[in-house]
Design an enzyme around this catalytic site. Structure first.
Site, PDB file in Angstrom:
ATOM      1  N   GLY A  43      -1.175  10.580  -3.524  1.00  0.00           N
ATOM      2  CA  GLY A  43      -0.597   9.477  -2.777  1.00  0.00           C
ATOM      3  C   GLY A  43      -0.835   8.119  -3.386  1.00  0.00           C
ATOM      4  CG  HIS A  81      -0.784   0.101   5.774  1.00  0.00           C
ATOM      5  ND1 HIS A  81      -1.415   1.268   5.385  1.00  0.00           N
ATOM      6  CD2 HIS A  81      -1.534  -0.913   5.266  1.00  0.00           C
ATOM      7  CE1 HIS A  81      -2.499   0.971   4.687  1.00  0.00           C
ATOM      8  NE2 HIS A  81      -2.592  -0.345   4.592  1.00  0.00           N
ATOM      9  CG  LEU A  96      -8.984  12.084 -11.895  1.00  0.00           C
ATOM     10  CD1 LEU A  96      -7.656  12.120 -11.149  1.00  0.00           C
ATOM     11  CD2 LEU A  96      -9.214  13.386 -12.647  1.00  0.00           C
ATOM     12  NE  ARG A 116      -0.339  -0.434  -4.343  1.00  0.00           N
ATOM     13  CZ  ARG A 116      -0.378  -1.743  -4.180  1.00  0.00           C
ATOM     14  NH1 ARG A 116       0.474  -2.509  -4.855  1.00  0.00           N
ATOM     15  NH2 ARG A 116      -1.249  -2.310  -3.382  1.00  0.00           N
ATOM     16  NE  ARG A 168     -11.565   6.895  -5.764  1.00  0.00           N
ATOM     17  CZ  ARG A 168     -11.264   5.667  -5.362  1.00  0.00           C
ATOM     18  NH1 ARG A 168     -11.221   4.665  -6.216  1.00  0.00           N
ATOM     19  NH2 ARG A 168     -11.006   5.459  -4.076  1.00  0.00           N
ATOM     20  CG  ASN A 180       4.394  -3.067   6.359  1.00  0.00           C
ATOM     21  OD1 ASN A 180       3.251  -2.719   6.088  1.00  0.00           O
ATOM     22  ND2 ASN A 180       4.647  -4.227   6.935  1.00  0.00           N
ATOM     23  CE1 TYR A 181       5.245   1.601   3.051  1.00  0.00           C
ATOM     24  CE2 TYR A 181       3.958   3.205   4.272  1.00  0.00           C
ATOM     25  CZ  TYR A 181       4.070   2.310   3.225  1.00  0.00           C
ATOM     26  OH  TYR A 181       3.023   2.143   2.349  1.00  0.00           O
ATOM     27  CG  ASP A 201       1.142   6.741   7.541  1.00  0.00           C
ATOM     28  OD1 ASP A 201       1.912   6.215   6.717  1.00  0.00           O
ATOM     29  OD2 ASP A 201       0.055   6.240   7.872  1.00  0.00           O
TER      30      ASP A 201
END
Length: 364
Positions: A91, A134, A69, A93, A41, A137-138, A164
């Site tokens: 990446g 994050h 975008l 959501r 961006r 959590n995964y 990650d």
């Protein structure tokens, strides 16, 4: 664009700017020769430019161009690049790229051979798909986080290497390259749903295989590879620094015991009842010398004893220096491209900027 070399030379990819697994995946692919352009961006349209957060390493080997975008013209620029590229990684959501008007269906309509790589923590579907999360959590819902740490302790906060980068970036790369090979063979692109929880669960395969056979207890600090075994853990030395011990095999275990001056103890390595005494003996022995003294003593053996190095020390280690594991560019120490290929070696260059119009013309 500069000429690219390496095993992936000739592959053109778009990277929708992100944090976490996406930039690492793009860095590794670009180091191997893929021509990748990072779509970021415009700095004025975002709260911060991630070039300042690890970008001097994680953004190497590729160019950046700036697109908003949410603007029709910039979406058209992106789709023009999609028509000329082999694939894309993003990446966001689930649903964000669709709301921007550049989701998989749109991209595949512009380029039927296109591979759309999606990287998320929870995946594109499931009750948690739209929730924030994050690395920690995964890991927590896969059994991996529970398996780490001391038996009676709180699970540790691990570096984001397992989630990650292990379950995320590596599975994104694997899925993307698999889909690119399929597209070359069939002419049909597809969507890659790379999900960190899926990837970490896959990384846990060995332990899920061991558990029903009674080879793995579902409790941390209880097993061969989780710190319970006195011959597979770290010990503090006289100077407060540590060594890592990994002598799983009996012949390596014997060399370690002998090096500690404990060969008269006649340990039964696999007798778990004797592990507490064994661990106490090893801890006492290692505390008698400094880390570097132990490293020197065991350097020419197969005892599997090594110094625990800091990030500042690691690039100075003789093995890393001989292999060139780390390199320095513009005063920044960083890992060299890996893995190594005998005929088409990877390499890297500094990040650079390119105007979107020049890029479209170059890729035409």
């Amino acid at each position: 664009m500069m000429e690219k070399s390496g095993p992936l030379a000739g592959i053109r990819l778009l990277e929708i700017d992100a944090i976490g697994p996406v930039p690492l995946a793009a860095m590794l692919l670009a180091d191997m020769g893929a021509e990748i352009v990072r779509i970021a961006r415009p700095p004025s349209a975002t709260a911060g430019d991630w070039d300042d957060v690890g970008g001097d390493i994680l953004h190497r080997s590729r160019a950046v161009t700036y697109l908003d975008l949410k603007q029709d013209a910039d979406r058209e620029h992106l789709l023009a690049l999609v028509e000329r590229a082999d694939g894309l990684i993003e990446g966001y959501r689930p649903g964000v790229m669709e709301r921007l008007g550049v989701g998989p269906d749109v991209c595949l309509a512009h380029n039927p051979r296109f591979v759309f790589g999606r990287m998320t923590g929870w995946g594109q579907s499931g009750p948690l798909a739209l929730r924030a999360g994050h690395d920690i959590n995964y890991l927590s819902i896969t059994g991996a986080l529970h398996a780490m740490g001391e038996r009676q302790g709180t699970p540790p906060v691990p570096l984001n290497l397992v989630g990650d980068y292990g379950g995320g970036a590596m599975f994104l790369i694997f899925g993307l390259l698999s889909a690119l090979l399929a597209a070359q063979r069939t002419g049909r692109g597809q969507v890659v749903d790379a999900c960190i929880t899926d990837g970490v669960a896959s990384l846990m395969s060995l332990f899920y295989a061991w558990q029903p056979k009674g080879l793995w207890e579902d409790a941390p600090g209880s097993n061969l590879l989780d710190g319970a075994a006195p011959f597979y853990r770290c010990y503090e030395c006289a100077d407060g620094r540590h060594v890592a011990v990994g002598c799983l095999e009996p012949k390596f275990f014997a060399q370690m015991v002998d090096g500690l001056g404990l060969s008269d103890r006649r340990y039964d390595q696999n007798d778990r009842e004797g592990w507490p005494v064994m661990q106490a003996d090893f801890a006492t022995a290692f505390a008698r010398r400094t880390r570097d003294e132990w490293a020197e003593k065991f350097a020419e053996t197969d005892a599997c004893v090594s110094p625990v190095l800091s990030m500042a020390e690691a690039p100075e280690h003789a093995h890393n220096q001989v292999r060139g594991t780390f390199v320095t560019r513009n005063g920044v120490v960083q890992p060299a491209p890996a893995p190594r290929l005998s005929a088409t070696e990877g390499s890297f260059a500094e990040p650079r900027r390119i105007e979107v119009g020049d890029l479209i013309a170059d890729w035409s």
